[in-house]
Scaffold this motif. Structure first.
Motif: not given
Length: 322
Positions: A13-28
């Motif tokens: 019941l709280s907001y959490r920070k979205i973290t992006v993996k480096k591998s996903d970033y490179y894929k995109k």
């Protein structure tokens, strides 16, 4: 500074920070680049269908120019074929008819080319069909021209022979009209003035003063120039083509055996030698060994009126001079 993104976690019941993996970033990033290249390639292919390179433009101009010249050449071929067809028609129906030569058969004039495939070397090109058809048309036209050329060579030979033949056919009077006293007797049954009975008169008698010039009536060779018991001083000329002429009762012969004479050449003078009842020339024309009526052989010398008068005089029954 990159913008921080959050998401709501229902479990806490709280907001959490979205973290992006480096591998996903490179894929995109890779997918994005590939997408860009793919779109660019597709755009190039589509675009290239409408926009040509300088080299392609040059090739297209050359191809268009070749097609234009092909059309012009085809048109000239058609015109040349039409002109040749007219010449072939005149050749068969005028020239060869006039010279009594057989016409050239149509299948001989327009025969094609059989046997091996003579145009095989022209296969495998974008415009092979067009090139082969034009080459075939050129070959056919060339062959027709060769046939026509040989035919015209033959016509020239026939014309020269015809000219020689026409010059060898008796066509004038042996004595000029102005020198005649009268045309004493024509061809046919006549009373002989010396023998006193009717016999066949194989020639025509031209009454004229002694010494009147006598002329060869066509080109030929003198085969006799001698004294005869019946014709007196007589000359025989062989003109070839089956024609011979006889000139009798001359006072003097002015030619010799073996001499070649031309129409209008002086061969002697009117006389009263041999079995003759008066000064005149007895003239005969022979065709293929048979005496024929000489009246049919003055077409080169008489007007229609003179010819009609001669016919009338020759037809009258009377006594011949020999």
């Amino acid at each position: 500074m990159a913008k921080v993104k959050y998401y709501y976690d229902a479990d806490t019941l709280s907001y959490r920070k979205i973290t992006v993996k480096k591998s996903d970033y490179y894929k995109k990033s890779v997918f994005g680049i590939l997408a860009v290249f793919l779109i660019a390639f597709i755009g190039f292919v589509v675009f290239s269908q409408f926009i040509m390179s300088p080299s392609e433009r040059s090739q297209k101009r050359e191809l268009d120019n070749l097609k234009l010249h092909y059309e012009l050449l085809s048109k000239r071929m058609e015109e040349s074929s039409a002109i040749l067809a007219q010449l072939q028609d005149r050749d068969n129906n005028i020239y060869r008819t006039y010279f009594e030569a057989n016409p050239i058969p149509e299948e001989q004039r327009k025969a094609g080319f059989g046997g091996v495939n003579r145009y095989k070397s022209l296969d495998g090109f974008d415009n092979s069909t067009m090139i082969k058809e034009l080459t075939k048309d050129v070959d056919i036209l060339t062959k027709q021209l060769v046939v026509q050329s040989k035919s015209l060579d033959e016509i020239v030979g026939l014309a020269k022979e015809k000219e020689k033949m026409l010059a060898s056919i008796p066509a004038i009077q042996p004595v000029k009209n102005e020198d005649l006293t009268r045309m004493a007797s024509g061809y046919g049954m006549r009373m002989h003035p010396i023998l006193k009975y009717r016999k066949m008169h194989k020639g025509m008698d031209f009454t004229a003063p002694v010494g009147t010039p006598i002329f060869a009536t066509a080109n030929g060779k003198v085969v006799k120039a001698q004294r005869s018991s019946s014709y007196g001083n007589v000359v025989y000329i062989d003109h070839g083509y089956g024609y011979k002429t006889v000139y009798g009762h001359m006072s003097k012969i002015k030619t010799r055996k073996g001499k070649m004479v031309k129409r209008g050449d002086l061969i002697g003078y009117v006389g009263n030698t041999g079995l003759s009842a008066g000064a005149h020339l007895h003239y005969e024309v022979h065709k293929n060994g048979r005496a024929v009526n000489p009246i049919s052989f003055y077409y080169g010398d008489l007007t229609p009126e003179e010819f009609a008068a001669m016919q009338k005089a020759a037809a009258e029954e009377g006594q011949s001079y020999d």
